[in-house]
Design an enzyme around this catalytic site. Structure first.
Site, PDB file in Angstrom:
ATOM      1  N   ASN A 191     -10.263  -0.581   0.724  1.00 20.42           N
ATOM      2  CA  ASN A 191      -8.813  -0.437   0.636  1.00 20.42           C
ATOM      3  C   ASN A 191      -8.347  -0.946  -0.731  1.00 20.42           C
ATOM      4  O   ASN A 191      -8.423  -2.140  -1.000  1.00 20.42           O
ATOM      5  CB  ASN A 191      -8.167  -1.237   1.772  1.00 20.42           C
ATOM      6  CG  ASN A 191      -6.651  -1.175   1.768  1.00 20.42           C
ATOM      7  OD1 ASN A 191      -6.039  -0.716   0.806  1.00 20.42           O
ATOM      8  ND2 ASN A 191      -6.038  -1.650   2.841  1.00 20.42           N
ATOM      9  N   CYS A 216       0.810  -1.223   0.000  1.00 16.21           N
ATOM     10  CA  CYS A 216       0.000   0.000   0.000  1.00 16.21           C
ATOM     11  C   CYS A 216       0.850   1.283   0.000  1.00 16.21           C
ATOM     12  O   CYS A 216       0.329   2.366  -0.248  1.00 16.21           O
ATOM     13  CB  CYS A 216      -0.952   0.003   1.184  1.00 16.21           C
ATOM     14  SG  CYS A 216      -1.895  -1.506   1.324  1.00 16.21           S
ATOM     15  N   HIS A 263      -3.485   6.944   3.035  1.00 22.81           N
ATOM     16  CA  HIS A 263      -3.874   5.652   2.467  1.00 22.81           C
ATOM     17  C   HIS A 263      -5.192   5.225   3.125  1.00 22.81           C
ATOM     18  O   HIS A 263      -5.342   5.302   4.345  1.00 22.81           O
ATOM     19  CB  HIS A 263      -2.772   4.620   2.735  1.00 22.81           C
ATOM     20  CG  HIS A 263      -3.190   3.224   2.475  1.00 22.81           C
ATOM     21  ND1 HIS A 263      -3.842   2.847   1.321  1.00 22.81           N
ATOM     22  CD2 HIS A 263      -3.078   2.089   3.223  1.00 22.81           C
ATOM     23  CE1 HIS A 263      -4.108   1.560   1.375  1.00 22.81           C
ATOM     24  NE2 HIS A 263      -3.667   1.077   2.511  1.00 22.81           N
TER      25      HIS A 263
HETATM   26  O1  UT7 Z   1      -3.424  -1.661   3.805  1.00 26.90           O
HETATM   27  C1  UT7 Z   1      -3.091  -2.327   4.971  1.00 26.90           C
HETATM   28  C2  UT7 Z   1      -4.060  -3.464   5.213  1.00 26.90           C
HETATM   29  N1  UT7 Z   1      -4.606  -3.714   6.477  1.00 26.90           N
HETATM   30  C3  UT7 Z   1      -5.078  -2.843   7.394  1.00 26.90           C
HETATM   31  O2  UT7 Z   1      -4.975  -1.673   7.342  1.00 26.90           O
HETATM   32  C4  UT7 Z   1      -5.804  -3.469   8.552  1.00 26.90           C
HETATM   33  C5  UT7 Z   1      -5.565  -2.802   9.869  1.00 26.90           C
HETATM   34  N2  UT7 Z   1      -6.431  -3.359  10.857  1.00 26.90           N
HETATM   35  C6  UT7 Z   1      -7.754  -3.086  10.919  1.00 26.90           C
HETATM   36  O3  UT7 Z   1      -8.268  -2.351  10.096  1.00 26.90           O
HETATM   37  C7  UT7 Z   1      -8.534  -3.675  12.056  1.00 26.90           C
HETATM   38  O4  UT7 Z   1      -7.668  -4.478  12.841  1.00 26.90           O
HETATM   39  C8  UT7 Z   1      -9.773  -4.533  11.631  1.00 26.90           C
HETATM   40  C9  UT7 Z   1     -10.846  -3.616  11.057  1.00 26.90           C
HETATM   41  C10 UT7 Z   1      -9.363  -5.571  10.618  1.00 26.90           C
HETATM   42  C11 UT7 Z   1     -10.361  -5.203  12.870  1.00 26.90           C
HETATM   43  O5  UT7 Z   1     -10.583  -4.246  13.885  1.00 26.90           O
HETATM   44  P1  UT7 Z   1     -10.047  -4.480  15.390  1.00 26.90           P
HETATM   45  O6  UT7 Z   1     -10.382  -3.293  16.163  1.00 26.90           O
HETATM   46  O7  UT7 Z   1      -8.606  -4.852  15.307  1.00 26.90           O
HETATM   47  O8  UT7 Z   1     -10.960  -5.681  15.837  1.00 26.90           O
HETATM   48  P2  UT7 Z   1     -10.570  -7.147  16.340  1.00 26.90           P
HETATM   49  O9  UT7 Z   1      -9.985  -7.955  15.231  1.00 26.90           O
HETATM   50  O10 UT7 Z   1      -9.790  -7.053  17.592  1.00 26.90           O
HETATM   51  O11 UT7 Z   1     -11.993  -7.705  16.653  1.00 26.90           O
HETATM   52  C12 UT7 Z   1     -12.894  -7.066  17.583  1.00 26.90           C
HETATM   53  C13 UT7 Z   1     -14.156  -7.922  17.692  1.00 26.90           C
HETATM   54  C14 UT7 Z   1     -13.845  -9.379  18.009  1.00 26.90           C
HETATM   55  O12 UT7 Z   1     -14.879  -9.857  18.834  1.00 26.90           O
HETATM   56  P3  UT7 Z   1     -14.708  -9.974  20.429  1.00 26.90           P
HETATM   57  O13 UT7 Z   1     -13.511 -10.846  20.639  1.00 26.90           O
HETATM   58  O14 UT7 Z   1     -14.504  -8.565  20.894  1.00 26.90           O
HETATM   59  O15 UT7 Z   1     -16.002 -10.577  20.873  1.00 26.90           O
HETATM   60  C15 UT7 Z   1     -13.927 -10.062  16.665  1.00 26.90           C
HETATM   61  O16 UT7 Z   1     -14.239 -11.416  16.770  1.00 26.90           O
HETATM   62  O17 UT7 Z   1     -14.851  -7.923  16.444  1.00 26.90           O
HETATM   63  C16 UT7 Z   1     -15.030  -9.287  15.983  1.00 26.90           C
HETATM   64  N3  UT7 Z   1     -14.901  -9.296  14.526  1.00 26.90           N
HETATM   65  C17 UT7 Z   1     -15.930  -9.113  13.705  1.00 26.90           C
HETATM   66  N4  UT7 Z   1     -17.229  -8.943  13.921  1.00 26.90           N
HETATM   67  C18 UT7 Z   1     -18.025  -8.789  12.851  1.00 26.90           C
HETATM   68  C19 UT7 Z   1     -13.765  -9.410  13.793  1.00 26.90           C
HETATM   69  N5  UT7 Z   1     -14.053  -9.328  12.490  1.00 26.90           N
HETATM   70  C20 UT7 Z   1     -15.374  -9.149  12.395  1.00 26.90           C
HETATM   71  C21 UT7 Z   1     -16.266  -8.985  11.315  1.00 26.90           C
HETATM   72  N6  UT7 Z   1     -17.575  -8.788  11.594  1.00 26.90           N
HETATM   73  N7  UT7 Z   1     -15.845  -8.965  10.042  1.00 26.90           N
END
Ligand code: UT7
Length: 313
Positions: free
Chosen positions: A268, A112, A238
């Site tokens: 993205n 990216c 980005h």
């Molecule tokens: O260009 C570079 C590419 N990548 C990025 O920029 C990604 C950077 N990271 C992110 O954008 C974030 O980490 C995400 C949006 C992918 C995830 O957000 P987060 O704040 O890191 O959430 P998490 O993975 O810690 O998950 C929080 C909660 C969890 O549930 P509990 O354990 O709190 O009950 C997950 O199981 O959200 C749940 N969860 C979802 N729920 C619904 C994780 N993915 C999903 C989903 N839909 N798709």
């Protein structure tokens, strides 16, 4: 010599994929995706349209916008993580499809951060007098390397392309300062899994890195340019996650209305996200001749890059 962008062109596929689409077969919701990422829709290219096809359309528009003949292009750099093949490069396919001169053509792999990496590379060739007009393309068909059954990544990515021509520009215009770098120790958090062919991501770790580096780099490039945050007309981060973008905007001390947001529409799009945002802001009049811009990105590698520039030729 001042070096900058003299023309821009973009392309996004017509097929719009909504959050409801993912809701229909994955354990997720429109509410979660919107709140946690800022994404409402993204575009997916059809099976018969690959990364190079989108790149070719964007390139044609950029050359036309630059007002130069295609024969004037003397180097092709394409930033992509989703090329049709490892080789031939997307750049070589563009050279052939558009009948450009047999000039050097290479792909840039900084994920990216690739578009800014490529702008910085192009700038060096123009400044040194080696090249006059460098074609810089960011094109991605991420839908083909995303596991659409993995709720950690499925809804994050989209397809699209953008191209610019980098050339000498007049006094007071063009690129001012840049910062770029890498941290290979974080490579494990975001990579294409060679066994599955899909993006593998530790979202939490990438998120932490992104918030820190986006803030650091944008602050540094503004200082390096001897500018202050209130002199910046538009902040173009980005488009990876609205929460990462917001955190870096706040760190830089720039008001909301000066940050470009296109993640809601396109998701993205990796190397295409920054130039797609530039085009969006040109179209709605927020970037004008003489506007001072901060571009900043991070990505797989891990890599990062930022730049201050004055729009116009
Ligand atoms: O260009 C570079 C590419 N990548 C990025 O920029 C990604 C950077 N990271 C992110 O954008 C974030 O980490 C995400 C949006 C992918 C995830 O957000 P987060 O704040 O890191 O959430 P998490 O993975 O810690 O998950 C929080 C909660 C969890 O549930 P509990 O354990 O709190 O009950 C997950 O199981 O959200 C749940 N969860 C979802 N729920 C619904 C994780 N993915 C999903 C989903 N839909 N798709």
């Amino acid at each position: 010599m001042n070096v900058g962008i003299i023309g821009i062109g973009t392309y996004v596929p017509e097929n719009i994929i909504t959050n409801e689409h993912f809701e229909s077969y994955l354990d997720t919701s429109d509410e979660w995706i919107t709140k946690m990422t800022g994404i409402k829709t993204r575009r997916f290219a059809d099976d018969d349209m690959d990364t190079s096809d989108m790149a070719v359309i964007a390139t044609q528009k950029a050359i036309e916008d630059a007002g130069i003949q295609k024969e004037a292009i003397d180097l092709i750099i394409t930033a992509t993580s989703s090329g049709n093949h490892t080789f031939p490069s997307v750049s070589c396919i563009i050279q052939e499809k558009l009948g450009l001169n047999p000039v050097p053509a290479m792909d840039q792999l900084a994920a990216c951060s690739g578009f800014i990496y490529s702008l910085i590379t192009a700038e060096q060739f123009v400044k040194s007098g080696t090249c006059k007009n460098v074609l810089v393309v960011g094109s991605e068909k991420l839908s083909k390397i995303t596991d659409l059954n993995d709720r950690n990544t499925a809804m994050l990515f989209g397809d699209g392309a953008a191209a610019v021509v980098v050339s000498e520009v007049s006094e007071g215009k063009g690129f001012i300062a840049h910062e770029w770098g890498s941290d290979g120790s974080g490579g494990q958090y975001l990579f294409d899994n060679v066994e599955t062919g899909y993006i593998n991501m530790n979202g939490r770790e990438v998120f932490k890195f992104a918030v820190r580096i986006m803030g650091d780099i944008s602050t540094k490039v503004v200082e390096k340019a001897n500018l202050t945050a209130d002199e910046i007309d538009m902040f173009i981060p980005h488009q990876a996650n609205i929460r990462i973008m917001e955190a870096s905007r706040e760190r830089l001390g720039i008001p909301k209305e000066k940050m470009s947001v296109t993640i809601d529409q396109y998701g993205n799009t990796s190397a295409a996200s920054i130039p797609l945002s530039i085009m969006h802001e040109l179209k709605n009049g927020k970037i004008k001749d003489g506007s001072k811009l901060v571009l900043v990105g991070f990505g797989g590698g891990l890599t990062y890059a930022g730049m201050t520039m004055v729009w116009g030729k």
